[in-house]
Design an enzyme around this catalytic site. Sequence first.
Site, PDB file in Angstrom:
ATOM      1  N   GLY A 199     -37.661 -61.840  -0.856  1.00 17.90           N
ATOM      2  CA  GLY A 199     -38.961 -62.046  -1.485  1.00 17.90           C
ATOM      3  C   GLY A 199     -38.839 -61.924  -2.993  1.00 17.90           C
TER       4      GLY A 199
ATOM      5  N   GLN B 208     -41.675 -60.684 -11.417  1.00 16.35           N
ATOM      6  CA  GLN B 208     -40.229 -60.469 -11.567  1.00 16.35           C
ATOM      7  C   GLN B 208     -39.551 -61.572 -12.374  1.00 16.35           C
ATOM      8  OE1 GLN B 208     -39.853 -59.627  -7.161  1.00 16.35           O
ATOM      9  NE2 GLN B 208     -38.323 -58.214  -7.972  1.00 16.35           N
TER      10      GLN B 208
ATOM     11  N   CYS C 144     -34.928 -53.807  -4.243  1.00 18.00           N
ATOM     12  CA  CYS C 144     -35.759 -54.666  -5.088  1.00 18.00           C
ATOM     13  C   CYS C 144     -34.864 -55.328  -6.126  1.00 18.00           C
ATOM     14  CB  CYS C 144     -36.825 -53.816  -5.775  1.00 18.00           C
ATOM     15  SG  CYS C 144     -37.894 -54.757  -6.874  1.00 18.00           S
ATOM     16  N   LEU C 145     -35.051 -56.642  -6.347  1.00 13.72           N
ATOM     17  CA  LEU C 145     -34.201 -57.353  -7.309  1.00 13.72           C
ATOM     18  C   LEU C 145     -34.406 -56.840  -8.741  1.00 13.72           C
ATOM     19  CD1 LEU C 145     -34.497 -61.036  -5.981  1.00 13.72           C
ATOM     20  CD2 LEU C 145     -32.635 -59.416  -5.601  1.00 13.72           C
TER      21      LEU C 145
ATOM     22  N   HIS D 176     -44.275 -55.259   0.019  1.00 17.96           N
ATOM     23  CA  HIS D 176     -43.509 -54.971  -1.203  1.00 17.96           C
ATOM     24  C   HIS D 176     -43.892 -55.971  -2.309  1.00 17.96           C
ATOM     25  CE1 HIS D 176     -39.580 -53.791  -3.260  1.00 17.96           C
ATOM     26  NE2 HIS D 176     -39.916 -54.907  -3.897  1.00 17.96           N
ATOM     27  N   GLU D 177     -43.971 -57.267  -1.947  1.00 17.98           N
ATOM     28  CA  GLU D 177     -44.276 -58.304  -2.951  1.00 17.98           C
ATOM     29  C   GLU D 177     -45.724 -58.219  -3.427  1.00 17.98           C
ATOM     30  OE1 GLU D 177     -41.773 -59.508  -4.205  1.00 17.98           O
ATOM     31  OE2 GLU D 177     -40.401 -59.108  -2.557  1.00 17.98           O
TER      32      GLU D 177
ATOM     33  N   HIS E 107     -46.054 -55.753  -6.030  1.00 17.81           N
ATOM     34  CA  HIS E 107     -45.633 -56.294  -7.338  1.00 17.81           C
ATOM     35  C   HIS E 107     -46.788 -57.030  -8.018  1.00 17.81           C
ATOM     36  CE1 HIS E 107     -41.364 -55.649  -7.952  1.00 17.81           C
ATOM     37  NE2 HIS E 107     -41.044 -56.094  -6.752  1.00 17.81           N
TER      38      HIS E 107
HETATM   39 ZN    ZN Z   1     -39.338 -55.858  -5.627  1.00 20.22          ZN
END
Ligand code: ZN
Length: 194
Positions: free
Chosen positions: A45, A50, A108-109, A150-151, A154
């Site tokens: 995701g 991000q 997480c990226l 999670h997304e 964000h």
């Molecule tokens: Zn993340």
Amino acid sequence: MILPVIKYGHPILRQKGARIEAVTPEIRRLIADMFETMNAANGVGLAAQQVAHALQLTVLDVSEASAERPSTLELDGKPADVVKFMPLVLINPEVKPVNEPVSGGEGCLSFPEIYAEISRPESVDVSALNAKGERIAFRCGGLLAKAIQHEVDHLNGILFIDRMDKKTKAELKPELDELQFITKAELAKTKKKS
Ligand code: ZN
């Protein structure tokens, strides 16, 4: 085009995303770039924040991970094939929990090499617009439910460190402080140049 993924310490990660009123050519371009970026990073995701856009937009694809970390999907109250439902674009998404939280590993990226157990509802009801601007609604569980929560966090400026228990966050503090320091130092450098 692969976009740079911004890291913890960048202020955009804390911004609530603006609602998207129309799927313009610019938004379609951004969606394509976000998929390219997510796939290059082997992520499941990616949120617009991000890639430095504070918008209510996220892309997901759990199909590669489905064997190891299964997901469930219900469309109109009937079980459906998760892999066929991928990839997924969620615009202005709304998420409602349908059961109790369960704990599971998350990364997480924007936090390279940092992983932690995070507690989230096992299943959720999701309502959003897709890439064509059409309303979609579904219930999901497992990895997909975890990834969507999670997304969507964000998109509201919430990060997975906010959902860690105190002990885990304290243990990760040196790594988190270092990452934040590096990100801020890089930001200061770019500001000076421009
Ligand atoms: Zn993340």
